[in-house]
Write a protein that holds these residues in place. Structure first.
Motif, PDB file in Angstrom:
ATOM      1  N   ILE A   1      20.597  59.546  54.923  1.00 13.52           N
ATOM      2  CA  ILE A   1      21.427  60.015  56.035  1.00 13.52           C
ATOM      3  C   ILE A   1      22.837  60.184  55.697  1.00 13.52           C
ATOM      4  O   ILE A   1      23.509  61.102  55.942  1.00 13.52           O
ATOM      5  CB  ILE A   1      21.575  58.793  57.117  1.00 13.52           C
ATOM      6  CG1 ILE A   1      20.017  58.583  57.921  1.00 13.52           C
ATOM      7  CG2 ILE A   1      22.610  58.958  58.165  1.00 13.52           C
ATOM      8  CD1 ILE A   1      20.165  57.464  58.772  1.00 13.52           C
ATOM      9  N   LEU A   2      23.472  59.507  54.667  1.00 16.04           N
ATOM     10  CA  LEU A   2      24.683  59.671  53.975  1.00 16.04           C
ATOM     11  C   LEU A   2      24.704  60.894  53.362  1.00 16.04           C
ATOM     12  O   LEU A   2      25.651  61.761  53.443  1.00 16.04           O
ATOM     13  CB  LEU A   2      24.997  58.597  53.133  1.00 16.04           C
ATOM     14  CG  LEU A   2      26.453  58.706  52.341  1.00 16.04           C
ATOM     15  CD1 LEU A   2      27.690  58.681  53.389  1.00 16.04           C
ATOM     16  CD2 LEU A   2      26.456  57.662  51.228  1.00 16.04           C
ATOM     17  N   LEU A   3      23.790  61.311  52.464  1.00 10.26           N
ATOM     18  CA  LEU A   3      23.461  62.425  51.783  1.00 10.26           C
ATOM     19  C   LEU A   3      23.703  63.744  52.693  1.00 10.26           C
ATOM     20  O   LEU A   3      24.337  64.777  52.541  1.00 10.26           O
ATOM     21  CB  LEU A   3      22.435  62.488  51.095  1.00 10.26           C
ATOM     22  CG  LEU A   3      22.167  63.717  50.274  1.00 10.26           C
ATOM     23  CD1 LEU A   3      23.163  64.197  49.200  1.00 10.26           C
ATOM     24  CD2 LEU A   3      20.655  63.849  49.401  1.00 10.26           C
ATOM     25  N   ILE A   4      22.791  63.698  53.938  1.00 12.70           N
ATOM     26  CA  ILE A   4      22.798  64.837  55.059  1.00 12.70           C
ATOM     27  C   ILE A   4      24.083  64.953  55.294  1.00 12.70           C
ATOM     28  O   ILE A   4      24.698  66.119  55.536  1.00 12.70           O
ATOM     29  CB  ILE A   4      21.629  64.530  55.790  1.00 12.70           C
ATOM     30  CG1 ILE A   4      20.417  64.516  55.312  1.00 12.70           C
ATOM     31  CG2 ILE A   4      21.825  65.445  56.736  1.00 12.70           C
ATOM     32  CD1 ILE A   4      19.094  64.000  55.849  1.00 12.70           C
ATOM     33  N   LEU A   5      24.755  63.791  55.914  1.00 11.45           N
ATOM     34  CA  LEU A   5      25.892  64.140  56.519  1.00 11.45           C
ATOM     35  C   LEU A   5      27.297  64.514  55.619  1.00 11.45           C
ATOM     36  O   LEU A   5      28.071  65.302  56.063  1.00 11.45           O
ATOM     37  CB  LEU A   5      26.350  62.665  57.051  1.00 11.45           C
ATOM     38  CG  LEU A   5      25.646  62.121  58.266  1.00 11.45           C
ATOM     39  CD1 LEU A   5      26.278  60.917  58.800  1.00 11.45           C
ATOM     40  CD2 LEU A   5      25.899  63.108  59.386  1.00 11.45           C
ATOM     41  N   MET A   6      27.013  64.046  54.412  1.00 14.12           N
ATOM     42  CA  MET A   6      28.095  64.496  53.357  1.00 14.12           C
ATOM     43  C   MET A   6      28.064  66.063  53.244  1.00 14.12           C
ATOM     44  O   MET A   6      28.915  66.705  52.909  1.00 14.12           O
ATOM     45  CB  MET A   6      27.968  63.691  52.047  1.00 14.12           C
ATOM     46  CG  MET A   6      28.489  62.461  52.257  1.00 14.12           C
ATOM     47  SD  MET A   6      28.453  61.300  50.636  1.00 14.12           S
ATOM     48  CE  MET A   6      29.860  61.818  49.854  1.00 14.12           C
ATOM     49  N   ILE A   7      26.889  66.352  52.860  1.00 16.78           N
ATOM     50  CA  ILE A   7      26.119  67.775  52.967  1.00 16.78           C
ATOM     51  C   ILE A   7      26.917  68.645  53.996  1.00 16.78           C
ATOM     52  O   ILE A   7      27.328  69.752  53.738  1.00 16.78           O
ATOM     53  CB  ILE A   7      25.092  68.118  52.373  1.00 16.78           C
ATOM     54  CG1 ILE A   7      24.569  67.506  51.063  1.00 16.78           C
ATOM     55  CG2 ILE A   7      24.620  69.650  52.521  1.00 16.78           C
ATOM     56  CD1 ILE A   7      23.073  67.507  50.743  1.00 16.78           C
ATOM     57  N   LEU A   8      26.490  68.024  55.293  1.00 17.89           N
ATOM     58  CA  LEU A   8      26.812  69.029  56.601  1.00 17.89           C
ATOM     59  C   LEU A   8      28.347  69.090  56.497  1.00 17.89           C
ATOM     60  O   LEU A   8      28.860  70.307  57.065  1.00 17.89           O
ATOM     61  CB  LEU A   8      26.283  68.406  57.695  1.00 17.89           C
ATOM     62  CG  LEU A   8      24.563  68.315  57.832  1.00 17.89           C
ATOM     63  CD1 LEU A   8      24.161  67.526  58.907  1.00 17.89           C
ATOM     64  CD2 LEU A   8      24.427  69.739  57.949  1.00 17.89           C
ATOM     65  N   VAL A   9      29.028  68.116  56.281  1.00 20.25           N
ATOM     66  CA  VAL A   9      30.612  67.960  56.345  1.00 20.25           C
ATOM     67  C   VAL A   9      31.233  68.744  55.275  1.00 20.25           C
ATOM     68  O   VAL A   9      32.111  69.404  55.596  1.00 20.25           O
ATOM     69  CB  VAL A   9      31.179  66.542  56.662  1.00 20.25           C
ATOM     70  CG1 VAL A   9      32.524  66.361  56.872  1.00 20.25           C
ATOM     71  CG2 VAL A   9      30.512  65.715  57.846  1.00 20.25           C
ATOM     72  N   GLY A  10      30.970  68.483  54.155  1.00 22.11           N
ATOM     73  CA  GLY A  10      31.705  68.898  52.756  1.00 22.11           C
ATOM     74  C   GLY A  10      30.858  69.779  51.944  1.00 22.11           C
ATOM     75  O   GLY A  10      31.594  70.491  50.967  1.00 22.11           O
TER      76      GLY A  10
ATOM     77  N   ALA B   1      29.053  71.541  49.478  1.00 20.04           N
ATOM     78  CA  ALA B   1      28.783  71.498  47.736  1.00 20.04           C
ATOM     79  C   ALA B   1      29.590  70.600  47.411  1.00 20.04           C
ATOM     80  O   ALA B   1      29.146  69.507  46.794  1.00 20.04           O
ATOM     81  CB  ALA B   1      29.067  72.969  47.053  1.00 20.04           C
ATOM     82  N   LYS B   2      30.728  70.361  47.961  1.00 17.36           N
ATOM     83  CA  LYS B   2      31.785  69.152  47.374  1.00 17.36           C
ATOM     84  C   LYS B   2      31.268  67.685  47.929  1.00 17.36           C
ATOM     85  O   LYS B   2      31.365  66.994  47.304  1.00 17.36           O
ATOM     86  CB  LYS B   2      33.173  69.567  47.895  1.00 17.36           C
ATOM     87  CG  LYS B   2      34.206  68.381  47.228  1.00 17.36           C
ATOM     88  CD  LYS B   2      35.535  68.787  47.508  1.00 17.36           C
ATOM     89  CE  LYS B   2      35.928  70.022  46.876  1.00 17.36           C
ATOM     90  NZ  LYS B   2      37.320  70.400  47.056  1.00 17.36           N
ATOM     91  N   GLY B   3      30.682  67.848  49.058  1.00 11.48           N
ATOM     92  CA  GLY B   3      30.076  66.724  49.648  1.00 11.48           C
ATOM     93  C   GLY B   3      28.957  66.032  48.978  1.00 11.48           C
ATOM     94  O   GLY B   3      28.757  65.005  48.601  1.00 11.48           O
TER      95      GLY B   3
ATOM     96  N   ALA C   1      28.514  61.504  42.668  1.00 15.09           N
ATOM     97  CA  ALA C   1      29.498  60.860  41.915  1.00 15.09           C
ATOM     98  C   ALA C   1      29.331  59.307  42.577  1.00 15.09           C
ATOM     99  O   ALA C   1      29.993  58.389  41.400  1.00 15.09           O
ATOM    100  CB  ALA C   1      31.017  61.304  42.570  1.00 15.09           C
ATOM    101  N   LEU C   2      28.862  58.804  43.589  1.00 18.42           N
ATOM    102  CA  LEU C   2      28.693  57.576  43.703  1.00 18.42           C
ATOM    103  C   LEU C   2      27.813  57.008  42.774  1.00 18.42           C
ATOM    104  O   LEU C   2      28.264  55.757  41.934  1.00 18.42           O
ATOM    105  CB  LEU C   2      28.192  57.236  45.044  1.00 18.42           C
ATOM    106  CG  LEU C   2      29.026  57.558  46.383  1.00 18.42           C
ATOM    107  CD1 LEU C   2      28.369  57.658  47.601  1.00 18.42           C
ATOM    108  CD2 LEU C   2      30.180  56.735  46.319  1.00 18.42           C
ATOM    109  N   PHE C   3      26.605  57.450  42.227  1.00 17.52           N
ATOM    110  CA  PHE C   3      25.746  57.145  41.377  1.00 17.52           C
ATOM    111  C   PHE C   3      26.365  57.112  40.127  1.00 17.52           C
ATOM    112  O   PHE C   3      26.280  55.971  39.218  1.00 17.52           O
ATOM    113  CB  PHE C   3      24.449  57.934  41.522  1.00 17.52           C
ATOM    114  CG  PHE C   3      23.832  57.790  42.606  1.00 17.52           C
ATOM    115  CD1 PHE C   3      22.897  56.593  42.853  1.00 17.52           C
ATOM    116  CD2 PHE C   3      23.877  58.488  43.825  1.00 17.52           C
ATOM    117  CE1 PHE C   3      22.371  56.109  44.213  1.00 17.52           C
ATOM    118  CE2 PHE C   3      23.113  58.382  44.932  1.00 17.52           C
ATOM    119  CZ  PHE C   3      22.405  57.261  45.126  1.00 17.52           C
ATOM    120  N   LEU C   4      27.301  57.989  39.725  1.00 13.83           N
ATOM    121  CA  LEU C   4      27.771  58.287  38.322  1.00 13.83           C
ATOM    122  C   LEU C   4      28.787  57.086  38.423  1.00 13.83           C
ATOM    123  O   LEU C   4      28.966  56.321  37.230  1.00 13.83           O
ATOM    124  CB  LEU C   4      28.481  59.658  38.269  1.00 13.83           C
ATOM    125  CG  LEU C   4      27.584  60.748  38.130  1.00 13.83           C
ATOM    126  CD1 LEU C   4      28.305  61.909  38.000  1.00 13.83           C
ATOM    127  CD2 LEU C   4      26.767  60.586  37.186  1.00 13.83           C
TER     128      LEU C   4
END
Length: 260
Positions: free
Chosen positions: A10-19, A21-23, A29-32
């Motif tokens: 859900i977090l990944l989907i929302l970050m992509i929808l809002v941000g 490619a940068k999202g 980056a969270l995992f890195l």
């Protein structure tokens, strides 16, 4: 485990929808960052390694990921990166002095029963571990403020290319004052949320207000909040000053200069 995977999706989907490619980069980056911190902790287990030095190296890695990987390498992110390192360096001495004076290192009384079966002779300086913990806890807020100052200053200059250095610095400070209160409160509420169960436990144990304030675990978290707030307050003039200096010295007057 399934719940964690669903929440991550859900977090990944929302970050992509809002941000866009940068999202997606922010999610990666969270995992890195997790890998960097995990690797740092593993290295700390070796008593020959200095936890503070390892933490500073980790700070460089995490800052580079958050700034360069997500936002690209440009003058804006480079100045934010330098501002972060300067602030961490100043904050390091302050944290070390207060952590040692407050004697927050090691385990608290509330944790003694659970760890009593283990040996605590692990050959690691717990003062340095406490310093490392506080630095890592404040790093995210400091990096966030650094880019939050650099980006608006560039926009101010983009719309007012003839602005003076003093006016540009003043604009950065105005932006920083708005960020200061909200980010400091973010650190406070993160503590309250993370230690709500502990505070309820203190209540069940009939701790007085004085006992709560003087407990090691409470003191350690308050020290983290105050050091984080000091770091945020420090980086605002540092980032604003470096950006104002760089723009007026190297960018102003170059009509074809690109900021991104």
């Amino acid at each position: 485990m399934n719940t964690i995977v669903v929440l991550a999706a859900i977090l990944l989907i929302l970050m992509i929808l809002v941000g866009g490619a940068k999202g997606a980069k922010s999610f990666i980056a969270l995992f890195l960052n997790f890998i960097v911190i995990l690797f740092t902790v593993i290295l700390m287990l070796n008593s020959h390694n200095n936890p503070v030095v390892l933490t500073l190296i980790a700070c460089i890695g995490v800052s580079a990921i958050n700034l360069f990987y997500i936002n690209g390498i440009n003058s804006k992110t480079v100045i934010a990166f330098v501002s972060t390192l300067i602030t961490i360096s100043i904050l390091l001495l302050l944290i070390y002095l207060f952590a040692k004076k407050a004697m927050i290192q090691g385990f608290s009384e509330e944790e003694e029963e659970g760890i009593s079966i283990f040996s605590l002779h692990i050959g690691i300086d717990f003062v340095k571990v406490a310093v490392s913990l506080i630095i890592i806890s404040t790093l995210g807020a400091i990096t966030d403020v650094a880019i939050a100052i650099s980006s608006p200053i560039r926009e101010v200059f983009h719309h007012h290319p003839k602005i003076s250095r003093q006016e540009l610095f003043g604009s950065g400070m105005v932006i920083g004052r708005d960020i200061l209160g909200s980010d400091t409160n973010t650190l406070f509420f993160a503590f309250i949320g993370g230690y709500m169960a502990l505070l309820l436990w203190f209540r069940d144990l009939s701790y007085s207000f004085g006992e709560i304030i003087n407990s090691k675990v409470f003191g350690a978290e308050m020290l983290t909040i105050f050091c984080g707030g000091i770091g945020i307050a420090l980086i605002i003039p540092i980032a604003a000053g470096l950006n104002a200096w760089y723009i007026t010295k190297y960018v102003q007057g170059e009509e074809t200069k690109q900021f991104e």
